[in-house]
Design a protein around this motif. Sequence first.
Motif, PDB file in Angstrom:
ATOM      1  N   VAL B  97      58.956 -46.294   7.273  1.00  0.00           N
ATOM      2  CA  VAL B  97      57.739 -47.111   7.200  1.00  0.00           C
ATOM      3  C   VAL B  97      57.940 -48.361   8.033  1.00  0.00           C
ATOM      4  O   VAL B  97      59.048 -48.727   8.380  1.00  0.00           O
ATOM      5  N   GLU B  98      56.845 -49.030   8.316  1.00  0.00           N
ATOM      6  CA  GLU B  98      56.848 -50.296   9.046  1.00  0.00           C
ATOM      7  C   GLU B  98      57.479 -50.197  10.427  1.00  0.00           C
ATOM      8  O   GLU B  98      57.880 -51.209  10.994  1.00  0.00           O
ATOM      9  N   SER B 118      44.711 -39.536   6.761  1.00  0.00           N
ATOM     10  CA  SER B 118      44.952 -40.743   5.958  1.00  0.00           C
ATOM     11  C   SER B 118      45.576 -41.859   6.767  1.00  0.00           C
ATOM     12  O   SER B 118      45.596 -43.001   6.329  1.00  0.00           O
ATOM     13  N   LEU B 119      46.065 -41.548   7.975  1.00  0.00           N
ATOM     14  CA  LEU B 119      46.553 -42.609   8.851  1.00  0.00           C
ATOM     15  C   LEU B 119      45.586 -42.853   9.989  1.00  0.00           C
ATOM     16  O   LEU B 119      45.882 -43.610  10.901  1.00  0.00           O
ATOM     17  N   THR B 136      51.592 -47.257  12.976  1.00  0.00           N
ATOM     18  CA  THR B 136      52.612 -47.905  12.159  1.00  0.00           C
ATOM     19  C   THR B 136      52.185 -47.686  10.720  1.00  0.00           C
ATOM     20  O   THR B 136      51.154 -48.189  10.287  1.00  0.00           O
ATOM     21  N   ALA B 137      52.954 -46.907   9.994  1.00  0.00           N
ATOM     22  CA  ALA B 137      52.594 -46.654   8.599  1.00  0.00           C
ATOM     23  C   ALA B 137      53.217 -47.733   7.742  1.00  0.00           C
ATOM     24  O   ALA B 137      54.371 -48.110   7.933  1.00  0.00           O
ATOM     25  N   THR B 138      52.454 -48.236   6.786  1.00  0.00           N
ATOM     26  CA  THR B 138      52.952 -49.347   5.984  1.00  0.00           C
ATOM     27  C   THR B 138      53.332 -48.931   4.572  1.00  0.00           C
ATOM     28  O   THR B 138      53.991 -49.673   3.869  1.00  0.00           O
ATOM     29  N   ARG B 139      52.896 -47.749   4.153  1.00  0.00           N
ATOM     30  CA  ARG B 139      53.197 -47.340   2.776  1.00  0.00           C
ATOM     31  C   ARG B 139      54.010 -46.061   2.802  1.00  0.00           C
ATOM     32  O   ARG B 139      53.683 -45.127   3.532  1.00  0.00           O
ATOM     33  N   PRO B 140      55.085 -46.000   1.996  1.00  0.00           N
ATOM     34  CA  PRO B 140      55.853 -44.753   1.947  1.00  0.00           C
ATOM     35  C   PRO B 140      55.066 -43.670   1.237  1.00  0.00           C
ATOM     36  O   PRO B 140      54.158 -43.943   0.463  1.00  0.00           O
ATOM     37  N   GLY B 141      55.409 -42.438   1.539  1.00  0.00           N
ATOM     38  CA  GLY B 141      54.725 -41.335   0.875  1.00  0.00           C
ATOM     39  C   GLY B 141      54.657 -40.127   1.772  1.00  0.00           C
ATOM     40  O   GLY B 141      55.251 -40.090   2.839  1.00  0.00           O
ATOM     41  N   TYR B 143      52.115 -37.606   3.815  1.00  0.00           N
ATOM     42  CA  TYR B 143      50.776 -37.596   4.391  1.00  0.00           C
ATOM     43  C   TYR B 143      50.508 -36.231   4.987  1.00  0.00           C
ATOM     44  O   TYR B 143      51.306 -35.713   5.753  1.00  0.00           O
ATOM     45  N   PRO B 166      60.911 -45.398   2.901  1.00  0.00           N
ATOM     46  CA  PRO B 166      61.083 -46.852   3.068  1.00  0.00           C
ATOM     47  C   PRO B 166      62.455 -47.207   3.604  1.00  0.00           C
ATOM     48  O   PRO B 166      63.386 -46.432   3.580  1.00  0.00           O
TER      49      PRO B 166
END
Lengths: 81, 166
Positions: B97-98, B118-119, B136-141, B143, B166
């Motif tokens: 992430v990030e 979702s992104l 740039t994805a900000t939340r873990p998970g 997708y 993360p």
Amino acid sequence: MLRQILSQAKKHPSLIPLFVFIGTGASGATLYLLRLALFNPDVCWDRNNPEPWNKLGPNDQYKFYSVNVDYSKLKKERPDF
Amino acid sequence: LTNTSISDAQEMETIWTILPAIILILIALPSLRILYLTDEINDPSFTIKSIGHQWYWTYEYTDYGGLIFNSYMLPPLFLEPGDLRLLDVDNRVVLPVEAPVRMMITSQDVLHSWTVPSLGLKTDAIPGRLNQTTFTATRPGVYYGQCSEICGANHSFMPIVLELIP
């Protein structure tokens, strides 16, 4: 022809802004389309040179408007071949 | 009884031509600036290649060492309880992430499209052409996405799964 246009404009002055804005919009759209047709690297007009997109320079800007990135100042990160 | 020569309240007409035009221009110019901003290069941490095939994706992580793998949909017989039918794959695309990521997307055979709704990502995979998208994805998970350009018999059966850690 121009005189005819001017005399008609004087008779209906409130229509002048209308023609100005519509004219600007239409000519802007046409000019942008021409820019895309002539300068877009995806477009090819020359049958003898079929792949001009393979000759792009790394420091040229092909976008119409670049906000933050100055393409002429990008530093070169890749190796020479 | 026609209105071809009726002309009244000309000042009002002028004002309500010019004022909305100016308002629209003031809305349009920052909007166009934002539109061009979304296209900017955001200095990605790394680059991943995503190659569409009939009917699976190949991912190449070649920045630091060479990791190349295929990503096939899990057939229904192989699903564990809790897995999503038609969405889960055997090898997920694992990313931090990030970190700004650059995806270079192309295809080996026919048109495909690499999508992760979702992104906000959808980029066509076109044979002979390299398309780029950055995110740039900000939340873990995890997708999910599905191939978004008709590509043959198993077009509905080549999903994309991103696992952000993360």
